[in-house]
Design a protein around this motif. Sequence first.
Motif, PDB file in Angstrom:
ATOM      1  N   ALA A 109       0.572  -1.237   0.486  1.00  0.00           N
ATOM      2  CA  ALA A 109      -0.298   0.155   0.414  1.00  0.00           C
ATOM      3  C   ALA A 109       0.630   1.012   0.162  1.00  0.00           C
ATOM      4  N   SER A 110       0.424   2.284  -0.826  1.00  0.00           N
ATOM      5  CA  SER A 110       1.551   3.724  -0.689  1.00  0.00           C
ATOM      6  C   SER A 110       0.540   4.529  -1.016  1.00  0.00           C
ATOM      7  N   GLU A 111      -0.488   4.751  -1.371  1.00  0.00           N
ATOM      8  CA  GLU A 111      -1.306   5.790  -0.841  1.00  0.00           C
ATOM      9  C   GLU A 111      -2.876   5.244  -0.323  1.00  0.00           C
ATOM     10  N   LYS A 112      -3.568   6.706   0.436  1.00  0.00           N
ATOM     11  CA  LYS A 112      -4.863   6.095   0.280  1.00  0.00           C
ATOM     12  C   LYS A 112      -5.476   6.923   0.128  1.00  0.00           C
ATOM     13  N   ARG A 113      -7.107   7.362  -0.196  1.00  0.00           N
ATOM     14  CA  ARG A 113      -7.881   8.344  -0.889  1.00  0.00           C
ATOM     15  C   ARG A 113      -8.610   8.185   0.041  1.00  0.00           C
ATOM     16  N   GLN A 114      -8.904   9.061   1.337  1.00  0.00           N
ATOM     17  CA  GLN A 114      -9.997   9.131   2.314  1.00  0.00           C
ATOM     18  C   GLN A 114     -11.626   9.529   1.268  1.00  0.00           C
ATOM     19  N   GLU A 115     -11.456   9.743   0.251  1.00  0.00           N
ATOM     20  CA  GLU A 115     -12.852  10.649  -0.255  1.00  0.00           C
ATOM     21  C   GLU A 115     -14.094   9.093  -0.744  1.00  0.00           C
ATOM     22  N   GLU A 116     -12.963   8.293  -1.361  1.00  0.00           N
ATOM     23  CA  GLU A 116     -13.545   7.375  -2.446  1.00  0.00           C
ATOM     24  C   GLU A 116     -13.007   6.139  -1.697  1.00  0.00           C
ATOM     25  N   HIS A 117     -12.539   6.091  -0.683  1.00  0.00           N
ATOM     26  CA  HIS A 117     -11.921   5.137  -0.265  1.00  0.00           C
ATOM     27  C   HIS A 117     -10.844   4.171  -1.228  1.00  0.00           C
ATOM     28  N   VAL A 118     -10.253   4.544  -2.168  1.00  0.00           N
ATOM     29  CA  VAL A 118      -9.051   4.282  -2.636  1.00  0.00           C
ATOM     30  C   VAL A 118      -7.850   3.713  -2.484  1.00  0.00           C
ATOM     31  N   VAL A 119      -7.294   3.078  -2.568  1.00  0.00           N
ATOM     32  CA  VAL A 119      -5.925   2.501  -2.344  1.00  0.00           C
ATOM     33  C   VAL A 119      -5.271   2.176  -3.842  1.00  0.00           C
ATOM     34  N   LEU A 120      -3.945   2.646  -3.624  1.00  0.00           N
ATOM     35  CA  LEU A 120      -2.962   2.264  -4.824  1.00  0.00           C
ATOM     36  C   LEU A 120      -1.623   1.993  -4.141  1.00  0.00           C
ATOM     37  N   PHE A 121      -1.915   0.518  -4.905  1.00  0.00           N
ATOM     38  CA  PHE A 121      -0.776  -0.443  -4.808  1.00  0.00           C
ATOM     39  C   PHE A 121       0.269  -0.846  -5.818  1.00  0.00           C
ATOM     40  N   ASP A 122       2.115  -0.278  -4.092  1.00  0.00           N
ATOM     41  CA  ASP A 122       2.732  -0.953  -6.005  1.00  0.00           C
ATOM     42  C   ASP A 122       3.185  -2.007  -5.929  1.00  0.00           C
ATOM     43  N   CYS A 123       3.258  -3.087  -7.447  1.00  0.00           N
ATOM     44  CA  CYS A 123       3.735  -4.524  -6.941  1.00  0.00           C
ATOM     45  C   CYS A 123       4.679  -4.215  -7.497  1.00  0.00           C
ATOM     46  N   ARG A 124       4.994  -5.391  -7.426  1.00  0.00           N
ATOM     47  CA  ARG A 124       6.367  -5.825  -7.330  1.00  0.00           C
ATOM     48  C   ARG A 124       6.561  -7.535  -7.484  1.00  0.00           C
ATOM     49  N   GLN A 139      -4.752   0.132  -8.465  1.00  0.00           N
ATOM     50  CA  GLN A 139      -5.566   1.004  -7.932  1.00  0.00           C
ATOM     51  C   GLN A 139      -6.985   0.522  -8.243  1.00  0.00           C
ATOM     52  N   VAL A 140      -7.795  -0.117  -5.991  1.00  0.00           N
ATOM     53  CA  VAL A 140      -8.577  -0.255  -5.835  1.00  0.00           C
ATOM     54  C   VAL A 140      -9.705   0.759  -5.092  1.00  0.00           C
ATOM     55  N   ILE A 141     -11.028   0.037  -5.092  1.00  0.00           N
ATOM     56  CA  ILE A 141     -11.852   0.147  -4.214  1.00  0.00           C
ATOM     57  C   ILE A 141     -11.369  -0.383  -2.855  1.00  0.00           C
ATOM     58  N   ALA A 142     -10.706  -0.028  -1.158  1.00  0.00           N
ATOM     59  CA  ALA A 142     -10.717  -0.691   0.132  1.00  0.00           C
ATOM     60  C   ALA A 142     -12.389  -1.255   0.422  1.00  0.00           C
ATOM     61  N   PRO A 143     -12.354  -2.126   0.690  1.00  0.00           N
ATOM     62  CA  PRO A 143     -13.784  -2.844   1.516  1.00  0.00           C
ATOM     63  C   PRO A 143     -13.457  -1.427   2.461  1.00  0.00           C
ATOM     64  N   THR A 144     -15.142  -1.871   3.447  1.00  0.00           N
ATOM     65  CA  THR A 144     -15.718  -0.487   3.901  1.00  0.00           C
ATOM     66  C   THR A 144     -15.950  -1.278   5.848  1.00  0.00           C
ATOM     67  N   LYS A 145     -16.373  -2.861   5.173  1.00  0.00           N
ATOM     68  CA  LYS A 145     -16.775  -3.640   5.744  1.00  0.00           C
ATOM     69  C   LYS A 145     -16.336  -4.840   6.207  1.00  0.00           C
ATOM     70  N   LYS A 146     -16.408  -5.232   7.569  1.00  0.00           N
ATOM     71  CA  LYS A 146     -15.213  -6.469   7.487  1.00  0.00           C
ATOM     72  C   LYS A 146     -15.974  -7.599   6.814  1.00  0.00           C
ATOM     73  N   ILE A 147     -15.230  -8.070   6.293  1.00  0.00           N
ATOM     74  CA  ILE A 147     -15.892  -9.384   5.920  1.00  0.00           C
ATOM     75  C   ILE A 147     -14.859 -10.603   6.415  1.00  0.00           C
ATOM     76  N   CYS A 148     -15.326 -12.000   7.182  1.00  0.00           N
ATOM     77  CA  CYS A 148     -14.078 -12.973   7.478  1.00  0.00           C
ATOM     78  C   CYS A 148     -14.949 -14.358   7.137  1.00  0.00           C
ATOM     79  N   GLN A 149     -15.266 -15.297   6.044  1.00  0.00           N
ATOM     80  CA  GLN A 149     -16.309 -16.276   5.957  1.00  0.00           C
ATOM     81  C   GLN A 149     -14.981 -17.239   5.549  1.00  0.00           C
ATOM     82  N   PRO A 150     -15.999 -18.712   5.035  1.00  0.00           N
ATOM     83  CA  PRO A 150     -15.114 -19.696   4.957  1.00  0.00           C
ATOM     84  C   PRO A 150     -14.751 -19.690   3.754  1.00  0.00           C
TER      85      PRO A 150
END
Length: 472
Positions: A109-124, A139-150
């Motif tokens: 994770a290299s950058e977070k954008r609060q307004e749209e819950h966007v996270v930028l990731f450096d990939c290598r 570049q992704v929109i990160a989830p705002t709700k916790k998910i834990c499932q099988p």
Amino acid sequence: MQVSDFIENRTFDEIAVGESASLTRTLTKDDIILFAVMSGDVNPTHLDERYAETSISHRIVAHGMWGGALISAILGTRLPGPGTVYLRQDLRFREPVGLGDTVTVTVTASEKRQEEHVVLFDCRGVNQNGDEVISGIAQVIAPTKKICQPRVALPEVEVRRHDRYEELVQRCAELEPIRTAVVDPRDHASLEGTVRATELGLIRPVLVGPEQEIRSLAASLNIEITGCEFLDAKPGPAAAATAVALARAGKVDALMKGSLRPDELMHEVVAAGTGLRTERRMSHAFVMDVPNYATPLILTDAGVNIIPTLDQKRDICQNAIDLAKVLGFDQARVAVLSAVENVTRKIPSTLEAAALCKMANRGQITGGIVDGPLTFDDAVSADSARQANIVSPVAGGANILLVPDIESGNMLVKQLTFMSGAEGAGIVLGARVPIILTSQTDKLRTRLASAAAAVLLVHAQRRSTPLPSAAE
């Protein structure tokens, strides 16, 4: 359930800049084939073995096909994980990734954008030598709700290939091509198979049939046949008679069926006085490549003998054993098939199976182990044989199946082909020369395997004693 049986995400608020996740995978042949099947990407740079530097057997450029998929897997299952929406990626593929290379892909994770819950990731991505093969940004929109499932259990996927046929062709690489009369090749499959077999150094073809018609057809199909020898003849039975005469005179080493019907060719082959008979009964054999079966499989006779007698079955069995030896089988294990394992006069095929076993014991059949009667499942499945209390050196591991008659053989071959994804290379044995008896629906690789079997038979005959004397 254990913790490893669950999949859990990292929400936008939980993710910290600098947080990372990694995934390590080794590139296999199945990875390439599965992607090609899924995407329809049949780029020859990825799949065609004629591209020596980037072939399946050498190196394949992964590009976005594989490396990008690994990055997507991390983002969707680990960081951020379930609930992630993939917006875009900008990746550079710096080095080729070859079969057997192990690549570790890391997203940070290299950058977070609060307004749209966007996270930028450096990939290598780096290979096993530490060389960087992939770099870029996702570049992704990160989830705002916790998910834990099988964790979802993925279905097992198996790639079915027919490498045994490739191995068969490769065994002919150092052998001299055999002069082969291709009988009446007036269709695309026959011409393509002939040309490809010639290119691979399997045959030196003599095209027997209406020359101008064959040349016109080849031109219309854009198939190059300028290097082929011709012997002009009328189509069908006349071409078959001409080709058989060539073989009888020793001017060709093998015959290959073209577009004429099998019975048109075989009528001339078995003709008394002018055909290619020997003291051995002619029989047809399929060299089967069956997915999930441990060995190649010879199935006989599903193409020539309709209701063979006991004496004819002895020859059919011997022909198959001799073929198995030429093809390099570790040991010929013949299962004489029937509907039941017990000998009973109510089912004549069980009596003949028992007689064939005794013939093998007395040296009337040589070079292999013969057992029967055996049902199909007991012949090919050790578990079935065990449950039936059958103790046999053949049961559960047969590599030759001798069927009772042409009907059962034909049905068994088609069941294996259409329901198990098997392929069958067809050849006629026991004649003065091998006869490559292909089907109109055979794939190119099957035709080449049939030709390769003929090449191995011809060279084996040259090294050993001559064929049995002609039966006039």
